[in-house]
Design a protein around this motif. Sequence first.
Motif, short mmCIF file in Angstrom:
data_model
loop_
_atom_site.label_atom_id
_atom_site.label_comp_id
_atom_site.label_asym_id
_atom_site.label_seq_id
_atom_site.Cartn_x
_atom_site.Cartn_y
_atom_site.Cartn_z
N ARG A 213 -21.10 -9.65 -11.38
CA ARG A 213 -20.34 -9.64 -10.13
C ARG A 213 -18.86 -9.93 -10.35
O ARG A 213 -17.99 -9.43 -9.63
CB ARG A 213 -20.93 -10.66 -9.15
CG ARG A 213 -22.23 -10.18 -8.51
CD ARG A 213 -22.88 -11.24 -7.65
NE ARG A 213 -24.01 -10.68 -6.90
CZ ARG A 213 -24.96 -11.40 -6.33
NH1 ARG A 213 -24.91 -12.74 -6.41
NH2 ARG A 213 -25.94 -10.82 -5.69
N SER A 214 -18.58 -10.69 -11.38
CA SER A 214 -17.18 -11.04 -11.65
C SER A 214 -16.46 -10.01 -12.52
O SER A 214 -15.24 -9.92 -12.48
CB SER A 214 -17.10 -12.41 -12.32
OG SER A 214 -17.70 -12.37 -13.61
N GLU A 215 -17.23 -9.21 -13.26
CA GLU A 215 -16.60 -8.33 -14.25
C GLU A 215 -16.69 -6.84 -13.96
O GLU A 215 -15.84 -6.07 -14.44
CB GLU A 215 -17.21 -8.58 -15.64
CG GLU A 215 -16.93 -9.95 -16.21
CD GLU A 215 -17.43 -10.09 -17.64
OE1 GLU A 215 -17.99 -9.10 -18.16
OE2 GLU A 215 -17.24 -11.16 -18.23
N LEU A 216 -17.69 -6.39 -13.21
CA LEU A 216 -17.88 -4.95 -13.04
C LEU A 216 -16.72 -4.32 -12.28
O LEU A 216 -16.16 -4.91 -11.36
CB LEU A 216 -19.19 -4.66 -12.30
CG LEU A 216 -20.47 -4.90 -13.10
CD1 LEU A 216 -21.69 -4.57 -12.24
CD2 LEU A 216 -20.49 -4.07 -14.37
N ARG A 217 -16.39 -3.09 -12.69
CA ARG A 217 -15.33 -2.36 -12.01
C ARG A 217 -15.70 -0.88 -11.95
O ARG A 217 -16.61 -0.43 -12.65
CB ARG A 217 -13.99 -2.57 -12.74
CG ARG A 217 -13.99 -2.29 -14.22
CD ARG A 217 -12.62 -2.60 -14.80
NE ARG A 217 -12.52 -2.25 -16.22
CZ ARG A 217 -12.44 -3.13 -17.20
NH1 ARG A 217 -12.47 -4.44 -16.92
NH2 ARG A 217 -12.32 -2.74 -18.46
#
Length: 465
Positions: free
Chosen positions: A430-434
Amino acid sequence: MIPLTLAEVAAAVDGRLVAADPDTRVTGSVEFDSRKVTPGGLFVAFPGEKVDGHDYAAGAVSSGAVAVLGTREVPGVPMVLVGDALDAMGRLARAVVDRLPGLTVIGLTGSSGKTTTKDLIAQLAVRLGPTVAPPGSFNNELGHPYTALQAGPETRYLVMEKGARGVGHIRYLCDVVPPRISVVLNVGVAHIGEFGSVETIALAKGELVEALPADGLAVLNADDPRVDAMAARTGARVVRYGESERADVRAVDVTLDGRGRASYTLVTPEGSAPVRLGLTGRHQVSNSLAAAAVARELGLPLAELAVALGELGLVSTRRMDVFERPDGVTVIDDSYNANPASTGVALRALASMRGTGRTVAVLGYMAELGDFEREGHQQVGRLAAELGVDRLLVVGESAAPIHEGATAVSNWGGESVLLTDQAAAVEVLRSELRPGDVVLVKGSRYRTWEVADALRADAGEGSAA
């Protein structure tokens, strides 16, 4: 199930009727879950330490069951009493199949790909006649007869996968429901902890072709030497499939699109035709060829077969299920189960789908590998690194050798992290996906699917069943 009187049921299972009218007919389904009982059905009560099916016998009758197949009497309930309910269910399945002379039983086995290929065969067979092949695995001593008992007078094809955790298991399943067409996909290290060696796995898988009648058909993977060698273990006719020149049903000129979907030229003794699969993964070429080999033998013409292959879809959940989120992230939910071979296949599919973003693999523990456990996990980690996976999230201490294998690849430009549990993996994602990232989720039934479900929920989709 075909309609049978309780007297006929009792005779088939070597049982004894108690408080039951022998002329009463079973006209509904055979169920071991009392919630699924329908009018005219038969409820099978299995004893258990925590849950005893006999406690639900009266309720099943109230829901419409005409009798209960069980191992002890239940006051006021019509019973077919037997010594072993599981054995009786197998006997009943055999009795039903023996009364369906127009039924073609197709059995398949392999270390990986059984459920998907079963689904593919069923999708092709139903074009030729009524087919029974429920979604999911149902490939053990309970699921096998349960599936067979869904066949009725109108059923033309019964497609069944056969699992094994030891020598003799598939032989038993074949005694319950004898195959006329046997398909062997591959021999790998899945469940090697229970078998002891790959050679023993091959011995067990080959029981499927040994069970064939002389006028039966063995469909064998020409690309797997251990499977190809099984031709010597049957007197039935043999048809080979694969990319090998020795195959009767072949794929040539295989290419993949940006979503990992294969196109190829299907080559058969009747001619060739172009095929474009809608399924993700290079391995689906082999699975689709196995299905094509069976459908060809059932009588599906080449032109129709090629079109039908392109229309095949996923039936059973959490098996290379690809979905795209509104934020531009693509997810491959292959979280149903895992072994080194199937995880390798999934990683290659991930690598083939690389686009503008990163490739991310969330990998969990792979069970039942025995002495091969550490090496098997390390191999998967090394492969992830060698394929150039950008980010590897290893879930749980038991899967730590995956992390070790990946970080041991010196020229790898990616990164691996060992996480405590699924919640930690979800937090990282959730913090890293783009946008543009492609995520694979894979593991051995150790709640790894919770990661896939979280990714679905974040995309506003419902959880997979």
